[in-house]
Scaffold this active site. Structure first.
Site, mmCIF file in Angstrom:
data_model
loop_
_atom_site.group_PDB
_atom_site.id
_atom_site.type_symbol
_atom_site.label_atom_id
_atom_site.label_comp_id
_atom_site.label_asym_id
_atom_site.label_seq_id
_atom_site.Cartn_x
_atom_site.Cartn_y
_atom_site.Cartn_z
ATOM 1 C CE1 TYR A 113 -3.563 2.648 0.701
ATOM 2 C CE2 TYR A 113 -2.274 3.227 2.646
ATOM 3 C CZ TYR A 113 -3.295 3.500 1.761
ATOM 4 O OH TYR A 113 -4.057 4.631 1.930
ATOM 5 C CB VAL A 157 -8.253 -0.001 14.080
ATOM 6 C CG1 VAL A 157 -7.820 1.365 14.571
ATOM 7 C CG2 VAL A 157 -8.383 -0.954 15.245
ATOM 8 C CB ILE A 195 -5.241 -6.516 19.230
ATOM 9 C CG1 ILE A 195 -6.449 -5.626 19.566
ATOM 10 C CG2 ILE A 195 -3.950 -5.704 19.338
ATOM 11 C CD1 ILE A 195 -6.384 -4.999 20.941
#
Length: 202
Positions: A38, A81, A97
C-alpha cells in the site's frame, strides 16, 4: 496543463509511506521508505506527480493523511480500526489485535480531513507536501479502552501474532500544515469516537 487540468490534490498516506520511522513525530522531510505494498503504491503515485510537473507542467499538492476515521467509513473492507472495532462491539463479535496492543498510531477524524483538503485547494503557496493528522499518538490498547468507554460495552479481544509490516510507532508532525494552511485538527479522539459510535448505532 493536461486536458485542461491545472492542479491535482492527491490524498496519500501519512503512515505507510514513511516506513519504519527514524524519529517521531515524523515531518515531511523524513525519508520515504515504505515496507508495505500500500505504501509503495502511494509513493509511486507521488513520484508520477513530480514527473508530470517537470515534464508536463501539471501542478500538484499532496496530503499525507494519518489514520482517518469517522462517519460513512466503509466497514466491509476491514480497514480503519476504530470503525471496525465499534461495529464489532455493537454486534458483540470478537475483535482482533495484531501484537500486544502497544502499536502506536496517529488518528484523525474525517471532518478534520475534509477541512484540510479544502485548505489545500485554496492554498497558493509553494509547498507541495503536507502531513495531516492529530500530531498525537495512541496505542491500540488505548483505542480499545476508548471504544469500550464510549460504547459502555466490554469487548471480547483476541490478541494475535504481530505482523512484519506493522510499524511500532507512527505519529505525524503537522506543524507545516498548521503554518502554511492555517489548519489544525478540531475534534479530539474521544469526541470523534463518540460521533462514529452514534453513526454506527443508527
Amino acid at each position: 496543463v493536461i486536458s485542461g487540468i491545472k492542479r491535482v490534490v492527491f490524498v496519500s498516506t501519512g503512515g505507510a509511506i514513511y516506513g519504519i520511522p527514524r524519529y517521531n513525530p515524523i515531518d515531511e522531510k523524513h525519508p520515504v521508505q515504505p515496507i508495505s505494498a500500500y505504501g509503495i503504491s502511494k509513493m509511486a503515485f507521488e513520484r508520477y506527480l513530480h514527473f508530470f510537473l517537470k515534464n508536463k507542467g501539471l501542478d500538484y499538492s499532496i496530503i499525507r493523511i494519518a489514520n482517518a476515521y469517522g462517519r460513512r467509513q466503509n466497514l466491509r473492507n476491514q480497514q480503519g480500526v476504530i470503525g471496525i472495532w465499534l461495529q464489532k462491539i455493537l454486534h458483540k463479535t470478537p475483535l482482533e489485535i495484531w501484537g500486544d496492543g502497544t502499536v502506536v498510531r496517529d488518528y484523525i477524524h474525517v471532518k478534520d480531513v475534509a477541512r484540510a483538503i479544502i485548505s489545500v485547494l485554496n492554498y497558493t503557496g509553494n509547498r507541495r507536501v503536507f502531513n495531516i493528522g492529530s500530531g498525537q499518538g495512541y496505542s491500540l490498547n488505548e483505542i480499545l479502552a476508548l471504544c469500550q468507554k464510549v460504547s459502555a460495552c466490554q469487548a471480547e479481544v483476541h490478541y494475535k501474532l504481530s505482523r512484519s509490516f506493522d510499524v511500532p510507532k507512527n505519529v505525524l508532525n503537522i506543524e507545516k500544515a498548521q503554518k502554511e494552511l492555517a489548519w489544525k485538527p478540531l475534534i479530539d479522539l474521544e469526541e470523534g469516537i463518540r460521533d462514529t459510535w452514534d453513526w454506527i448505532g443508527t
